[in-house]
Design an enzyme around this catalytic site. Structure first.
Site, PDB file in Angstrom:
ATOM      1  N   ARG A  51       5.242   8.742   7.549  1.00  0.00           N
ATOM      2  CA  ARG A  51       6.231   8.388   6.538  1.00  0.00           C
ATOM      3  C   ARG A  51       7.135   9.592   6.303  1.00  0.00           C
ATOM      4  O   ARG A  51       6.680  10.729   6.294  1.00  0.00           O
ATOM      5  CB  ARG A  51       5.544   8.049   5.212  1.00  0.00           C
ATOM      6  CG  ARG A  51       4.770   6.772   5.207  1.00  0.00           C
ATOM      7  CD  ARG A  51       4.290   6.453   3.800  1.00  0.00           C
ATOM      8  NE  ARG A  51       3.277   7.363   3.311  1.00  0.00           N
ATOM      9  CZ  ARG A  51       3.484   8.356   2.460  1.00  0.00           C
ATOM     10  NH1 ARG A  51       4.692   8.588   1.979  1.00  0.00           N
ATOM     11  NH2 ARG A  51       2.495   9.117   2.068  1.00  0.00           N
ATOM     12  N   TYR A  59       7.884   3.886  12.884  1.00  0.00           N
ATOM     13  CA  TYR A  59       6.493   4.236  12.601  1.00  0.00           C
ATOM     14  C   TYR A  59       6.015   3.734  11.239  1.00  0.00           C
ATOM     15  O   TYR A  59       6.709   3.875  10.227  1.00  0.00           O
ATOM     16  CB  TYR A  59       6.322   5.762  12.637  1.00  0.00           C
ATOM     17  CG  TYR A  59       4.868   6.185  12.724  1.00  0.00           C
ATOM     18  CD1 TYR A  59       4.235   6.294  13.957  1.00  0.00           C
ATOM     19  CD2 TYR A  59       4.124   6.427  11.582  1.00  0.00           C
ATOM     20  CE1 TYR A  59       2.897   6.653  14.044  1.00  0.00           C
ATOM     21  CE2 TYR A  59       2.791   6.784  11.655  1.00  0.00           C
ATOM     22  CZ  TYR A  59       2.181   6.896  12.890  1.00  0.00           C
ATOM     23  OH  TYR A  59       0.857   7.244  12.970  1.00  0.00           O
ATOM     24  N   LYS A 108       4.207  -0.085   2.203  1.00  0.00           N
ATOM     25  CA  LYS A 108       4.582   0.841   1.131  1.00  0.00           C
ATOM     26  C   LYS A 108       5.900   0.415   0.472  1.00  0.00           C
ATOM     27  O   LYS A 108       6.062   0.539  -0.737  1.00  0.00           O
ATOM     28  CB  LYS A 108       4.705   2.261   1.683  1.00  0.00           C
ATOM     29  CG  LYS A 108       3.441   2.768   2.350  1.00  0.00           C
ATOM     30  CD  LYS A 108       2.280   2.811   1.387  1.00  0.00           C
ATOM     31  CE  LYS A 108       1.055   3.460   2.022  1.00  0.00           C
ATOM     32  NZ  LYS A 108      -0.066   3.536   1.090  1.00  0.00           N
ATOM     33  N   HIS A 149      -1.561   1.810  -5.847  1.00  0.00           N
ATOM     34  CA  HIS A 149      -2.043   2.397  -4.593  1.00  0.00           C
ATOM     35  C   HIS A 149      -3.563   2.542  -4.720  1.00  0.00           C
ATOM     36  O   HIS A 149      -4.082   3.638  -4.916  1.00  0.00           O
ATOM     37  CB  HIS A 149      -1.353   3.758  -4.420  1.00  0.00           C
ATOM     38  CG  HIS A 149      -1.540   4.387  -3.080  1.00  0.00           C
ATOM     39  ND1 HIS A 149      -1.403   5.736  -2.860  1.00  0.00           N
ATOM     40  CD2 HIS A 149      -1.838   3.853  -1.862  1.00  0.00           C
ATOM     41  CE1 HIS A 149      -1.612   6.003  -1.594  1.00  0.00           C
ATOM     42  NE2 HIS A 149      -1.879   4.886  -0.962  1.00  0.00           N
ATOM     43  N   SER A 176      -2.817   9.660  -0.588  1.00  0.00           N
ATOM     44  CA  SER A 176      -2.931   9.377   0.845  1.00  0.00           C
ATOM     45  C   SER A 176      -3.920  10.343   1.499  1.00  0.00           C
ATOM     46  O   SER A 176      -3.929  11.533   1.181  1.00  0.00           O
ATOM     47  CB  SER A 176      -1.568   9.547   1.509  1.00  0.00           C
ATOM     48  OG  SER A 176      -0.624   8.775   0.814  1.00  0.00           O
ATOM     49  N   CYS A 203      -7.155  10.708   1.291  1.00  0.00           N
ATOM     50  CA  CYS A 203      -8.255  11.286   0.492  1.00  0.00           C
ATOM     51  C   CYS A 203      -9.492  10.406   0.578  1.00  0.00           C
ATOM     52  O   CYS A 203     -10.383  10.501  -0.270  1.00  0.00           O
ATOM     53  CB  CYS A 203      -7.844  11.435  -0.971  1.00  0.00           C
ATOM     54  SG  CYS A 203      -6.833  12.879  -1.256  1.00  0.00           S
ATOM     55  N   ASP A 225      -6.123  -0.084   0.415  1.00  0.00           N
ATOM     56  CA  ASP A 225      -4.932   0.742   0.139  1.00  0.00           C
ATOM     57  C   ASP A 225      -4.101   0.281  -1.066  1.00  0.00           C
ATOM     58  O   ASP A 225      -3.548   1.114  -1.758  1.00  0.00           O
ATOM     59  CB  ASP A 225      -4.044   0.765   1.393  1.00  0.00           C
ATOM     60  CG  ASP A 225      -2.997   1.859   1.363  1.00  0.00           C
ATOM     61  OD1 ASP A 225      -3.322   2.980   0.931  1.00  0.00           O
ATOM     62  OD2 ASP A 225      -1.846   1.604   1.763  1.00  0.00           O
ATOM     63  N   ARG A 248      -3.122   6.525  13.942  1.00  0.00           N
ATOM     64  CA  ARG A 248      -3.530   5.357  13.135  1.00  0.00           C
ATOM     65  C   ARG A 248      -4.143   4.259  13.981  1.00  0.00           C
ATOM     66  O   ARG A 248      -3.850   4.128  15.167  1.00  0.00           O
ATOM     67  CB  ARG A 248      -2.294   4.773  12.440  1.00  0.00           C
ATOM     68  CG  ARG A 248      -1.636   5.707  11.441  1.00  0.00           C
ATOM     69  CD  ARG A 248      -2.300   5.623  10.100  1.00  0.00           C
ATOM     70  NE  ARG A 248      -1.901   6.691   9.194  1.00  0.00           N
ATOM     71  CZ  ARG A 248      -2.227   6.725   7.923  1.00  0.00           C
ATOM     72  NH1 ARG A 248      -2.950   5.759   7.392  1.00  0.00           N
ATOM     73  NH2 ARG A 248      -1.861   7.724   7.154  1.00  0.00           N
TER      74      ARG A 248
HETATM   75  O1  O2Y Z   1       2.381   7.679   7.860  1.00  0.00           O
HETATM   76  C1  O2Y Z   1       2.449   6.451   7.711  1.00  0.00           C
HETATM   77  O2  O2Y Z   1       3.443   5.812   8.030  1.00  0.00           O
HETATM   78  C2  O2Y Z   1       1.345   5.719   7.170  1.00  0.00           C
HETATM   79  S1  O2Y Z   1       0.964   6.227   5.580  1.00  0.00           S
HETATM   80  C3  O2Y Z   1      -0.328   5.228   5.036  1.00  0.00           C
HETATM   81  C4  O2Y Z   1      -0.854   4.258   5.842  1.00  0.00           C
HETATM   82  C5  O2Y Z   1      -1.877   3.463   5.385  1.00  0.00           C
HETATM   83  C6  O2Y Z   1      -2.327   3.644   4.118  1.00  0.00           C
HETATM   84  N1  O2Y Z   1      -1.801   4.583   3.318  1.00  0.00           N
HETATM   85  C7  O2Y Z   1      -0.850   5.394   3.755  1.00  0.00           C
HETATM   86  C8  O2Y Z   1      -0.363   6.418   2.780  1.00  0.00           C
HETATM   87  O3  O2Y Z   1       0.370   7.318   3.104  1.00  0.00           O
HETATM   88  O4  O2Y Z   1      -0.766   6.321   1.608  1.00  0.00           O
HETATM   89 MN    MN Z   2      -1.989   4.656   1.188  1.00  0.00          MN
END
Ligand code: O2Y
Ligand code: MN
Length: 596
Positions: free
Chosen positions: A71, A212, A221, A241, A263, A265, A288, A379
């Site tokens: 992200r 991605y 999200k 979340h 994220s 944790c 999540d 992932r």
């Molecule tokens: O980096 C990403 O695009 C995925 S981030 C993510 C994926 C699944 C669950 N939680 C998260 C997060 O960053 O909280």
């Molecule tokens: Mn998450």
């Protein structure tokens, strides 16, 4: 299905308008069938972007562009006419300016690509808590992932009907093709052209330049947290979340727990907990995101709006999370893992490394290689129904009643293993001051402390001060039916840097204490920071833990907490007059208790 056959005029005209702008070669409306998944996957295989795995049935491995691996918080925008409504923790741009910039980028961005129309439901199709979204994307990888992560297709269009509401989500990888050109590698745009934009006043999402995860799978999200949190505030519910799990005690009594951790944790690990205490059972509902509404009985009911897990691979193993490992045995997409020579995937922390493979960049890799084989944010995308302990009621349209909220973070010091709030406002104070040391899933330096209120820092779709107030108002509505609120820290270390708590399955001991508090079976000890287990109340049966280590794990370091209170004051100062007075009062009360 053809575009002309769509019954919803608003949907049809939006698709046409977006297609006029993006100029795809054709438009395809997804039906959600397994044949459709296989066709899209085959296209990706033919391009060389997807690698079928011999060792896992119907599973595939992808390698993203090295610039497109997570992200992008710095390129994520919450766009309201007034900046103050996005608040100090979000990136803001004026909606007209942002749309003007993005329209220029979108113009012709889908040239020689297909525009896929993905109708999807967040939550069981037709659930009163669910919402419908429609993602337009030029990425077949996104189509396949959305098939797993959401409920896709004709059944969603049926519920949408001719005049139902949907959240429009526009996505382009931002890599138009020349005539006759084909993708040779993962398509995306350079970082400065990536935009993950949200227009909460219009329930609208525009994403450009990344293929991605959270940047591209817009149900997750973008919709289920950022847009949904703004909707939830307007409509009087909660989009959080949070993982959701059901814990059943030896007498068969059920407890539903929703837990918010930043994220990476360990939300997925806790959601799939294997209790080490006799007679207790855990079932997974979500790992999540939780959407929660007050039911007719006045209690708070939660659904998991997702249908799959998009879990962090590195560190996932049969030791750390056997249920996740079993969930990804087949029908799974892997991104940025090591591909082994025998047709499987591998990542650091999974098992003994393979003698040789291809790393996440496609280079030859051996255990002697200087770099990690898998990207730290590699992932897996797997259907939730494949989890061996998925709860029978995980798709119950009315949701499950929540008994317990947990906040937490990764803290090497200061935070004890567990404490309970004195009341709802104090619990909201705990959530609003949650902090964690950062990891690879966040952009920024690894190991720095960041306040992450409610674990929603990157996901709140409006001013975080108003967000805190929404929590207070939800508590006012719930009254004595409100869940009890706790704060945990599985990650405390001693002065030598050794973990003080084993974590994983042994976290069930902490959850057991919470359940017994909910039932009123046991009393607790008042401390300046909250209520804590009385001596002997935390079940340590069969656990080898040094007495001194346990004491340290539970220690409330008054001086460190006075310092923590100063840091909270500093954190709160960002929110100016949007910070609820009731939380300022909580900080004053904490300081008074620390000074007694
Ligand atoms: O980096 C990403 O695009 C995925 S981030 C993510 C994926 C699944 C669950 N939680 C998260 C997060 O960053 O909280
Ligand atoms: Mn998450």
């Amino acid at each position: 299905m053809k575009l002309e056959d769509l019954k919803n005029e608003k949907l049809k005209s939006w698709i046409k308008e977006m297609a006029d702008m993006c100029q795809p070669k054709d438009i395809y409306v997804c039906d959600g069938s397994s044949e459709e998944y296989d066709r899209c996957m085959q296209e990706l295989i033919d391009l060389g972007l997807s690698h079928p795995l011999k060792k896992r049935k119907h599973s595939h491995s992808f390698r993203s562009d090295p610039s497109d691996v997570a992200r992008v918080e710095d390129r994520t925008f919450i766009s309201y006419p007034n900046e103050i409504d996005a608040g100090p923790t979000n990136h803001w741009m004026n909606p007209d300016e942002l749309k003007k910039t993005m329209k220029e980028l979108y113009k012709g961005s889908m040239k020689n690509r297909t525009m896929y129309v993905i109708p999807f439901s967040m939550g069981p199709v037709g659930s009163p808590i669910a919402k419908i979204g429609v993602e337009l994307t030029d990425s077949a990888y996104v189509v396949c992932n959305m098939h797993i992560m959401t409920r896709v297709g004709t059944k969603v269009l049926d519920v949408l009907g001719s005049n139902g509401e949907f959240v429009p989500c526009l996505h382009s990888v931002g890599a138009p093709l020349a005539d006759g050109e084909k993708d040779k590698k993962w398509p995306c745009a350079p970082i400065e052209k990536k935009y993950i934009s949200h227009f909460p006043d219009e329930n609208l999402i525009w994403s450009y330049g990344s293929g991605y995860g959270g940047n591209a799978l817009l149900g997750k999200k973008c919709l289920a947290l950022r847009i949904a949190s703004a909707m939830a505030r307007r409509e009087g519910w909660m989009a959080e979340h949070m993982l959701i799990l059901r814990l059943t005690n030896p007498e068969g009594k059920r407890f539903h727990i929703a837990a918010a951790f930043p994220s990476a944790c360990g939300k997925t690990n806790l959601a799939m907990l294997q209790p080490t205490i006799k007679g207790w059972k855990c079932e997974t509902i979500g790992d999540d995101i939780a959407w929660m509404k007050i039911g007719e009985d006045g209690r708070l009911y939660a659904i998991n709006p997702e249908a799959g897990f998009f879990g962090v691979a590195p560190g996932t193993s049969y030791d750390s999370n056997p249920m996740a490992m079993d969930s990804i045995r087949e029908n799974t997409i892997f991104t940025n893992c090591v591909e082994t020579d025998d047709g499987d995937v591998w990542w650091e922390g999974m098992s003994e490394p393979p003698a040789h493979g291809k790393d996440w960049k496609g280079n030859d890799w051996t255990p002697a290689s200087p770099d990690k084989g898998a990207h730290p944010n590699a992932r897996f995308t797997a259907p939730a129904k494949q989890c061996p302990i998925i709860c029978a009621d995980w798709e119950d349209p009315k949701g499950v009643p929540i008994d317990i909220f947990i906040f937490g973070g990764r803290r090497a010091s200061v935070m004890p293993l567990v404490h309970e709030s004195y009341n709802w406002d104090h619990g909201v104070f705990m959530g609003s001051t949650a902090a964690s040391e950062t990891t690879a899933a966040n952009i920024g330096s690894v190991g720095a402390l960041r306040f992450d209120p409610f674990a929603m820092l990157p996901f709140a779709g409006y001013n975080m001060g108003d967000y805190m107030n929404h929590w207070l108002e939800m508590g006012d509505k719930l009254g004595d039916k409100a869940p009890k609120i706790f704060y945990v820290n599985w990650f405390r270390k001693n002065a030598d840097g050794k973990w003080l708590w084993p974590g994983f399955g042994d976290n069930s001991r902490v959850l057991k204490w919470m359940c017994e508090r909910v039932e009123g079976k046991i009393d607790a000890k008042d401390t300046p920071i909250g209520r804590m287990p009385k001596d002997g109340d935390l079940d340590l049966t069969g656990l080898k833990i040094d007495e001194a280590d346990f004491k340290e794990l539970m220690r409330v370091d008054i001086e460190a907490w006075k310092n923590q209170a100063n840091e909270i004051e500093n954190h709160y100062s960002k929110f100016g007059d949007r910070l609820p007075q009731r939380l300022k009062k909580q900080l004053e009360e904490l300081r008074a208790r620390l000074s007694k």
